[in-house]
Scaffold this motif. Structure first.
Motif, PDB file in Angstrom:
ATOM      1  N   ALA A 271      -6.670   1.591  -6.357  1.00  0.00           N
ATOM      2  CA  ALA A 271      -6.508   2.908  -5.725  1.00  0.00           C
ATOM      3  C   ALA A 271      -7.742   3.243  -4.902  1.00  0.00           C
ATOM      4  N   THR A 272      -7.517   4.064  -3.892  1.00  0.00           N
ATOM      5  CA  THR A 272      -8.623   4.478  -3.029  1.00  0.00           C
ATOM      6  C   THR A 272      -8.407   5.914  -2.552  1.00  0.00           C
ATOM      7  N   GLY A 273      -9.449   6.457  -1.935  1.00  0.00           N
ATOM      8  CA  GLY A 273      -9.364   7.789  -1.332  1.00  0.00           C
ATOM      9  C   GLY A 273      -9.286   8.880  -2.388  1.00  0.00           C
TER      10      GLY A 273
ATOM     11  N   VAL B 276       0.852  -1.190   0.000  1.00  0.00           N
ATOM     12  CA  VAL B 276       0.000   0.000   0.000  1.00  0.00           C
ATOM     13  C   VAL B 276       0.887   1.239   0.000  1.00  0.00           C
ATOM     14  N   VAL B 277       0.580   2.165  -0.906  1.00  0.00           N
ATOM     15  CA  VAL B 277       1.340   3.423  -0.994  1.00  0.00           C
ATOM     16  C   VAL B 277       0.552   4.494  -0.250  1.00  0.00           C
ATOM     17  N   GLY B 278       1.095   4.939   0.886  1.00  0.00           N
ATOM     18  CA  GLY B 278       0.416   5.958   1.683  1.00  0.00           C
ATOM     19  C   GLY B 278      -0.359   5.313   2.822  1.00  0.00           C
ATOM     20  N   SER B 279      -0.381   5.998   3.965  1.00  0.00           N
ATOM     21  CA  SER B 279      -1.061   5.437   5.142  1.00  0.00           C
ATOM     22  C   SER B 279      -2.382   6.156   5.401  1.00  0.00           C
ATOM     23  N   GLY B 280      -3.115   6.423   4.308  1.00  0.00           N
ATOM     24  CA  GLY B 280      -4.410   7.089   4.437  1.00  0.00           C
ATOM     25  C   GLY B 280      -5.481   6.164   4.990  1.00  0.00           C
ATOM     26  N   GLY B 281      -6.733   6.606   4.833  1.00  0.00           N
ATOM     27  CA  GLY B 281      -7.857   5.893   5.444  1.00  0.00           C
ATOM     28  C   GLY B 281      -7.986   4.446   5.014  1.00  0.00           C
ATOM     29  N   GLY B 282      -7.797   4.174   3.717  1.00  0.00           N
ATOM     30  CA  GLY B 282      -8.024   2.810   3.240  1.00  0.00           C
ATOM     31  C   GLY B 282      -6.871   1.875   3.508  1.00  0.00           C
TER      32      GLY B 282
ATOM     33  N   PRO C  49       8.950   7.295   0.893  1.00  0.00           N
ATOM     34  CA  PRO C  49       8.176   7.738  -0.270  1.00  0.00           C
ATOM     35  C   PRO C  49       8.265   6.733  -1.416  1.00  0.00           C
ATOM     36  N   VAL C  50       7.171   6.549  -2.104  1.00  0.00           N
ATOM     37  CA  VAL C  50       7.186   5.744  -3.321  1.00  0.00           C
ATOM     38  C   VAL C  50       7.335   6.708  -4.489  1.00  0.00           C
ATOM     39  N   SER C  51       8.334   6.462  -5.330  1.00  0.00           N
ATOM     40  CA  SER C  51       8.545   7.366  -6.462  1.00  0.00           C
ATOM     41  C   SER C  51       8.014   6.762  -7.749  1.00  0.00           C
TER      42      SER C  51
ATOM     43  N   GLY D 211       0.217  14.907  -4.764  1.00  0.00           N
ATOM     44  CA  GLY D 211      -0.261  14.488  -6.084  1.00  0.00           C
ATOM     45  C   GLY D 211       0.656  13.653  -6.953  1.00  0.00           C
ATOM     46  N   GLU D 212       1.892  13.363  -6.493  1.00  0.00           N
ATOM     47  CA  GLU D 212       2.816  12.691  -7.423  1.00  0.00           C
ATOM     48  C   GLU D 212       2.359  11.283  -7.806  1.00  0.00           C
ATOM     49  N   MET D 213       1.640  10.596  -6.920  1.00  0.00           N
ATOM     50  CA  MET D 213       1.204   9.236  -7.280  1.00  0.00           C
ATOM     51  C   MET D 213       0.071   9.267  -8.304  1.00  0.00           C
ATOM     52  N   ILE D 214      -0.711  10.331  -8.298  1.00  0.00           N
ATOM     53  CA  ILE D 214      -1.740  10.460  -9.342  1.00  0.00           C
ATOM     54  C   ILE D 214      -1.043  10.586 -10.694  1.00  0.00           C
TER      55      ILE D 214
ATOM     56  N   LEU E 172       3.713   1.793   2.928  1.00  0.00           N
ATOM     57  CA  LEU E 172       4.829   2.734   2.797  1.00  0.00           C
ATOM     58  C   LEU E 172       4.295   4.150   2.903  1.00  0.00           C
ATOM     59  N   GLU E 173       4.738   4.875   3.913  1.00  0.00           N
ATOM     60  CA  GLU E 173       4.280   6.242   4.130  1.00  0.00           C
ATOM     61  C   GLU E 173       5.440   7.198   3.896  1.00  0.00           C
ATOM     62  N   LYS E 174       5.161   8.201   3.090  1.00  0.00           N
ATOM     63  CA  LYS E 174       6.211   9.155   2.701  1.00  0.00           C
ATOM     64  C   LYS E 174       6.701  10.020   3.861  1.00  0.00           C
ATOM     65  N   THR E 175       5.765  10.497   4.673  1.00  0.00           N
ATOM     66  CA  THR E 175       6.128  11.448   5.724  1.00  0.00           C
ATOM     67  C   THR E 175       6.576  10.700   6.984  1.00  0.00           C
ATOM     68  N   ALA E 176       6.936  11.486   7.990  1.00  0.00           N
ATOM     69  CA  ALA E 176       7.367  10.871   9.250  1.00  0.00           C
ATOM     70  C   ALA E 176       6.171  10.424  10.095  1.00  0.00           C
TER      71      ALA E 176
ATOM     72  N   GLY F 210      -2.129  10.346   7.433  1.00  0.00           N
ATOM     73  CA  GLY F 210      -2.555  11.265   6.379  1.00  0.00           C
ATOM     74  C   GLY F 210      -3.559  12.306   6.851  1.00  0.00           C
ATOM     75  N   THR F 211      -4.246  12.899   5.889  1.00  0.00           N
ATOM     76  CA  THR F 211      -5.292  13.871   6.225  1.00  0.00           C
ATOM     77  C   THR F 211      -6.397  13.180   7.024  1.00  0.00           C
ATOM     78  N   THR F 212      -6.529  11.872   6.838  1.00  0.00           N
ATOM     79  CA  THR F 212      -7.552  11.132   7.585  1.00  0.00           C
ATOM     80  C   THR F 212      -7.323  11.282   9.087  1.00  0.00           C
ATOM     81  N   ALA F 213      -6.064  11.190   9.512  1.00  0.00           N
ATOM     82  CA  ALA F 213      -5.787  11.345  10.946  1.00  0.00           C
ATOM     83  C   ALA F 213      -6.026  12.787  11.382  1.00  0.00           C
ATOM     84  N   ARG F 214      -5.706  13.729  10.501  1.00  0.00           N
ATOM     85  CA  ARG F 214      -5.908  15.133  10.851  1.00  0.00           C
ATOM     86  C   ARG F 214      -7.401  15.497  10.929  1.00  0.00           C
ATOM     87  N   SER F 215      -8.233  14.691  10.268  1.00  0.00           N
ATOM     88  CA  SER F 215      -9.636  15.069  10.047  1.00  0.00           C
ATOM     89  C   SER F 215     -10.514  14.868  11.281  1.00  0.00           C
ATOM     90  N   GLY F 216     -11.808  15.094  11.070  1.00  0.00           N
ATOM     91  CA  GLY F 216     -12.792  14.800  12.109  1.00  0.00           C
ATOM     92  C   GLY F 216     -13.001  13.299  12.266  1.00  0.00           C
TER      93      GLY F 216
HETATM   94  C1  LIG Z   1      -9.466  19.483   9.300  1.00  0.00           C
HETATM   95  C2  LIG Z   1     -10.081  18.433   8.405  1.00  0.00           C
HETATM   96  C3  LIG Z   1     -11.237  17.781   8.818  1.00  0.00           C
HETATM   97  C4  LIG Z   1     -11.820  16.824   7.978  1.00  0.00           C
HETATM   98  N1  LIG Z   1     -12.874  16.095   8.437  1.00  0.00           N
HETATM   99  C5  LIG Z   1     -13.378  15.109   7.659  1.00  0.00           C
HETATM  100  C6  LIG Z   1     -14.335  14.211   8.181  1.00  0.00           C
HETATM  101  O1  LIG Z   1     -14.658  14.219   9.379  1.00  0.00           O
HETATM  102  N2  LIG Z   1     -14.863  13.291   7.328  1.00  0.00           N
HETATM  103  C7  LIG Z   1     -14.481  13.205   6.003  1.00  0.00           C
HETATM  104  O2  LIG Z   1     -15.007  12.376   5.275  1.00  0.00           O
HETATM  105  N3  LIG Z   1     -13.537  14.009   5.522  1.00  0.00           N
HETATM  106  C8  LIG Z   1     -12.942  14.912   6.315  1.00  0.00           C
HETATM  107  N4  LIG Z   1     -11.912  15.656   5.841  1.00  0.00           N
HETATM  108  C9  LIG Z   1     -11.363  15.328   4.510  1.00  0.00           C
HETATM  109  C10 LIG Z   1     -10.649  13.983   4.606  1.00  0.00           C
HETATM  110  O3  LIG Z   1      -9.913  13.948   5.819  1.00  0.00           O
HETATM  111  C11 LIG Z   1      -9.716  13.652   3.451  1.00  0.00           C
HETATM  112  O4  LIG Z   1     -10.316  13.967   2.227  1.00  0.00           O
HETATM  113  C12 LIG Z   1      -9.405  12.152   3.495  1.00  0.00           C
HETATM  114  O5  LIG Z   1      -8.964  11.804   4.783  1.00  0.00           O
HETATM  115  C13 LIG Z   1      -8.373  11.736   2.476  1.00  0.00           C
HETATM  116  O6  LIG Z   1      -8.037  10.408   2.774  1.00  0.00           O
HETATM  117  P1  LIG Z   1      -7.061   9.546   1.892  1.00  0.00           P
HETATM  118  O7  LIG Z   1      -7.050   8.202   2.497  1.00  0.00           O
HETATM  119  O8  LIG Z   1      -7.421   9.640   0.465  1.00  0.00           O
HETATM  120  O9  LIG Z   1      -5.652  10.265   2.034  1.00  0.00           O
HETATM  121  P2  LIG Z   1      -4.795  10.637   3.307  1.00  0.00           P
HETATM  122  O10 LIG Z   1      -5.479  10.280   4.560  1.00  0.00           O
HETATM  123  O11 LIG Z   1      -4.367  12.039   3.157  1.00  0.00           O
HETATM  124  O12 LIG Z   1      -3.527   9.703   3.200  1.00  0.00           O
HETATM  125  C14 LIG Z   1      -2.613   9.796   2.146  1.00  0.00           C
HETATM  126  C15 LIG Z   1      -1.226   9.469   2.665  1.00  0.00           C
HETATM  127  O13 LIG Z   1      -0.364   9.160   1.573  1.00  0.00           O
HETATM  128  C16 LIG Z   1       0.904   9.707   1.836  1.00  0.00           C
HETATM  129  N5  LIG Z   1       1.619   9.815   0.549  1.00  0.00           N
HETATM  130  C17 LIG Z   1       1.436  10.724  -0.434  1.00  0.00           C
HETATM  131  N6  LIG Z   1       2.267  10.491  -1.449  1.00  0.00           N
HETATM  132  C18 LIG Z   1       3.003   9.406  -1.113  1.00  0.00           C
HETATM  133  C19 LIG Z   1       4.045   8.690  -1.763  1.00  0.00           C
HETATM  134  N7  LIG Z   1       4.518   9.057  -2.960  1.00  0.00           N
HETATM  135  N8  LIG Z   1       4.606   7.629  -1.126  1.00  0.00           N
HETATM  136  C20 LIG Z   1       4.145   7.239   0.099  1.00  0.00           C
HETATM  137  N9  LIG Z   1       3.168   7.899   0.758  1.00  0.00           N
HETATM  138  C21 LIG Z   1       2.594   8.954   0.151  1.00  0.00           C
HETATM  139  C22 LIG Z   1       0.589  11.030   2.492  1.00  0.00           C
HETATM  140  O14 LIG Z   1       1.699  11.533   3.187  1.00  0.00           O
HETATM  141  C23 LIG Z   1      -0.570  10.633   3.395  1.00  0.00           C
HETATM  142  O15 LIG Z   1      -0.105  10.209   4.649  1.00  0.00           O
HETATM  143  C24 LIG Z   1     -11.275  16.563   6.692  1.00  0.00           C
HETATM  144  C25 LIG Z   1     -10.099  17.184   6.314  1.00  0.00           C
HETATM  145  C26 LIG Z   1      -9.486  18.114   7.167  1.00  0.00           C
HETATM  146  C27 LIG Z   1      -8.215  18.758   6.733  1.00  0.00           C
END
Ligand SMILES: Cc1cc2nc3c(=O)[nH]c(=O)nc-3n(C[C@H](O)[C@H](O)[C@H](O)COP(=O)(O)OP(=O)(O)OC[C@H]3O[C@@H](n4cnc5c(N)ncnc54)[C@H](O)[C@@H]3O)c2cc1C
Length: 559
Positions: free
Chosen positions: A520-522, A12-18, A232-234, A297-300, A36-40, A44-50
C-alpha cells in the motif's frame, strides 16, 4: 486457488500518485500491470493537487548547486518528527528508506521521460531546525500540454490550479504582488504571451498535479500500463492468508482479477467518509476537505478486514480554509494560509486572543486551532484584517482592492466596522480584549519582532508573506479603518493515517507480520511523516516513493 477472469503480474487499486510510478517500474521489468480506478477520472487528489513532491537531496538541487545530503535530510526529519512512538508508519527504517529511495525514484522517472524540475525557493516548513533547507526540497512537473494525451485528455482529473493564463504554481504564487512589483508585471506579460502562443500552436497547458499526473499517464500509456476507469475494487481476494487478486466490476458484473506478484492499494484516504471521520477525527466535517471525491476510505476498511493494522488515523493534512457563501459545496475551497500570514492580518480565537504563529505549516496551524478549541472556542477562529490588507491582498479568491460580493456581507461571512471595538461587537468578542490583542500585535510590528509567537523568525513565515512589504514580509500593523474579519476553519487536503506498512511498503498485521502479496502507498497508509508535515510535497512525495518501493520489492521477490 481462486478462479480469475483475468490475470496480471501486478494490480494497482486507485490511480493515485504511486500507481503509475509503480506501473512504470513494472513495465520497465516487462511485467503486465493493471490500474483500476473507481471514478471516471484518473489521477486522484494527486492530480487535483499542487503536484509538489518533497524529495530531499534531489537531482535538481545538485543541478542548481544547492547543497543537500542524506545525512542533512535525515537530521532534519528526525528533528521535526521526533520519536513518534505512536506512529509506526514513521519508523526509523521507513524514514531511512524514504530518504534513500526518493531521489532514486526521481531519477527513474527522468529515465522514463517524465519531465520534472524544482521550485527555485520553497523553504522547508521548519527551516530553522537542524538540517532544514531554506531553498527547499521540492520537485514538480514541468507544465504539460494535455492535448498530448489525445483521447485520454478528458480522463485526466483537473488540478485546483485554474488560472486565466497558463502558469506554474510557482509563477501563480508571485501574482498577488502584481500591483507592487515591476518584476511581477513582466511575469504577467510573459504569461499572457504564453497564452497567445498556446492558442496559435494548439496547446492546452495544465499545471501542478494535473501536469504531474498527466505526464505520468502519458508515460504509463506509452509503456503499456493498462488503466481502467469506472472500475471500483470492492474486495481483495485472499488465498491461504495471501492476497492474490481483487474483485472489480466489468460490463456491469463482478470481475475477478488475479495478481501474480502482488496488489498495491493506492486508493487514497477517508476525507469524504463522515462515518470514519466521526470515529477517528471527531469534530471534523467532510465539508471542509479539498480532497478528490473518490477519497472514501473503503479500501482501508477492506485491508483491515483482512488483518491489516491501522495507525495514525487521527492525522490529516490540515489546511486552513475560509468558506464564503457557496464555497462549502465547491471543489476548490479558498485557503486562508495566505490571508493570516500576510501583513496587516492576524488570527484570533472566539475570545479575541491571538494564539499561534500565523505562518508555519498548514498542518501545524490546523492542529493548533483544534488544540485551542479544547479550552477556548476557536473553530472557527477569526482572521482580523484592516484596510491596508484589503487594498493589497486577495481575499477568498477575490482580487486585492476589489469590491467584495454583497452576499458576503448580507450572509454574515465578511464583517466590516470602523473601529476594532465595533468589529469585536459584531464577532461577539469583548471589545477591550480584541483592542488589547491588536495593540500588542501592532507593538510587535513597530519593533519588527513578534515576542509572543515569533512570526517571521523563520524563512518559511517570511516566504508566505509579501516580499514587497518592508521591513517585514509578514508583520504589518492593523491600524487603518475600516477593519474586517472572516471566519477560518481547520479544513484539510486529505487524511494522513491508514494501514501500517514496512520499509518495503508491505502491509502489516498487528503482530508485525506481513500480509503476503499486499502493498500500500499514499494516504491509504500511516504516513512516514507521522504527525508532522516537514515541507511542501510531504504527501505526494511519499505516495510516489512508496509506489516505486513496492514495485521494486515485488520484482526482487520474483527474482
Ligand atoms: C488542492 C490540493 C492541493 C494539494 N497540494 C499538494 C501538494 O502540492 N503536495 C502534496 O504533497 N500534497 C498536496 N495535497 C495533498 C495530496 O494531493 C494528497 O494527500 C495526495 O495526492 C494523496 O495521494 P494518494 O496517491 O494517496 O491518493 P489519490 O491521489 O487521491 O488517489 C487515490 C485514487 O484511488 C481511487 N480509489 C479510491 N477507492 C477506490 C477503489 N475502491 N477502487 C478503485 N479506485 C479507488 C480514488 O478515486 C483516487 O483516484 C493537495 C491536496 C489538495 C486537495
Amino acid at each position: 486457488m481462486s478462479a480469475f477472469d483475468e490475470v496480471f503480474d501486478f494490480v494497482v487499486v486507485g490511480s493515485g500518485g504511486g500507481s503509475m510510478c509503480a506501473g512504470l517500474f513494472m513495465r520497465s521489468e516487462s511485467q503486465r500491470v493493471l490500474i483500476l480506478e473507481k471514478t471516471a477520472l484518473i489521477g486522484g487528489t494527486t492530480a487535483r493537487s499542487g503536484g509538489v513532491m518533497w524529495i530531499p537531496n534531489n537531482p535538481f538541487m545538485k543541478r542548481d548547486g544547492i547543497e543537500d545530503s542524506f545525512e542533512s535530510a535525515s537530521r532534519y526529519l528526525d528533528s521535526v518528527l521526533g520519536d513518534q512512538k505512536d506512529a509506526p508508519g514513521s519508523s526509523r527504517e521507513r524514514r531511512r528508506t524514504y530518504l534513500t529511495e526518493a531521489p532514486r525514484m526521481v531519477e527513474f522517472l527522468g529515465s522514463q521521460g517524465v519531465e520534472l524540475t524544482r521550485v527555485a525557493e520553497w523553504p522547508d516548513y521548519y527551516d530553522e531546525r537542524p538540517g532544514g533547507s531554506v531553498a527547499g526540497r521540492t520537485v514538480v512537473a514541468e507544465l504539460f500540454d494535455a492535448n498530448e494525451l489525445g483521447a485520454w485528455k478528458d480522463k485526466l482529473r483537473p488540478s485546483f490550479i485554474r488560472a486565466p493564463v497558463p502558469a506554474t504554481l510557482e509563477e501563480l504564487m508571485e501574482l498577488p504582488a502584481l500591483k507592487r512589483s515591476w518584476r511581477v508585471k513582466l511575469l504577467l506579460l510573459r504569461l499572457v504571451a504564453r497564452k497567445v502562443m498556446a492558442r496559435i500552436t494548439g496547446k492546452d497547458w495544465v499545471a501542478g498535479g494535473a501536469a504531474l499526473q498527466g505526464r505520468m499517464l502519458q508515460a504509463a500509456l506509452r509503456t503499456g500500463v493498462e488503466i481502467r476507469t469506472d472500475s471500483p475494487v470492492s474486495r481483495l481476494v485472499v488465498d491461504n492468508g495471501a492476497v492474490t487478486g481483487v474483485v472489480t466490476v466489468k460490463d456491469g458484473r463482478p470481475w475477478r482479477v488475479g495478481a501474480r506478484l502482488g496488489v498495491l492499494v493506492n486508493a487514497g484516504g477517508f476525507a469524504h467518509n463522515q462515518r470514519m471521520r466521526d470515529r477517528y477525527q471527531p469534530g471534523i466535517s467532510v465539508k471542509w476537505t479539498m480532497a478528490a471525491p473518490g477519497d472514501t476510505g473503503e479500501m482501508i476498511e477492506e485491508m483491515e478486514r483482512h488483518g491489516a493494522v491501522l495507525a495514525q488515523m487521527q492525522e490529516r493534512v490540515g489546511t486552513q480554509v475560509t468558506l464564503p457563501p457557496g464555497a462549502e459545496d465547491s471543489e476548490a475551497k479558498p485557503t486562508a494560509q495566505g490571508i493570516t500570514a500576510a501583513p496587516h492580518a492576524i488570527l484570533v480565537d472566539q475570545s479575541g486572543v491571538r494564539y499561534m504563529n500565523e505562518g508555519g505549516s498548514y498542518m501545524a496551524y490546523c492542529k493548533a486551532m483544534l488544540e485551542r478549541n479544547k479550552t477556548i472556542p476557536a473553530v472557527p477562529s477569526w482572521a482580523v484584517l484592516d484596510n491596508q490588507y484589503m487594498r493589497n491582498y486577495m481575499l477568498a479568491g477575490t482580487m486585492a482592492g476589489s469590491a467584495k460580493p454583497r452576499r458576503w456581507f448580507d450572509e454574515g461571512y465578511l464583517k466590516k466596522a470602523d473601529s476594532i471595538e465595533a468589529l469585536a461587537r459584531q464577532l461577539n468578542i469583548e471589545p477591550a480584549t480584541l483592542r488589547a490583542t491588536v495593540d500588542r500585535f501592532n507593538s510587535f510590528v513597530a519593533q519588527n519582532r513578534d515576542d509572543d509567537f515569533h512570526r517571521g523568525a523563520r524563512a518559511y513565515d517570511r516566504w508566505l508573506g509579501d516580499p514587497c512589504n518592508k521591513p517585514s514580509e509578514t508583520l504589518g500593523s492593523i491600524a487603518q479603518p475600516p477593519f474586517y474579519a472572516v471566519p477560518v476553519l481547520p479544513g484539510d487536503v486529505g487524511t494522513y493515517g491508514g494501514v501500517v506498512t514496512d520499509e518495503h511498503a508491505r502491509v502489516l498485521r498487528a503482530d508485525g507480520s506481513v500480509i503476503p502479496g499486499l502493498y500500500a502507498t499514499g494516504v491509504s497508509t500511516a504516513s512516514v511523516m507521522g504527525g508532522a508535515y516537514p515541507g511542501a510535497g510531504s504527501s505526494v512525495g511519499p505516495t510516489f516513493v512508496w509506489g516505486y518501493v513496492a514495485a521494486k520489492h515485488a520484482i526482487e521477490r520474483r527474482n
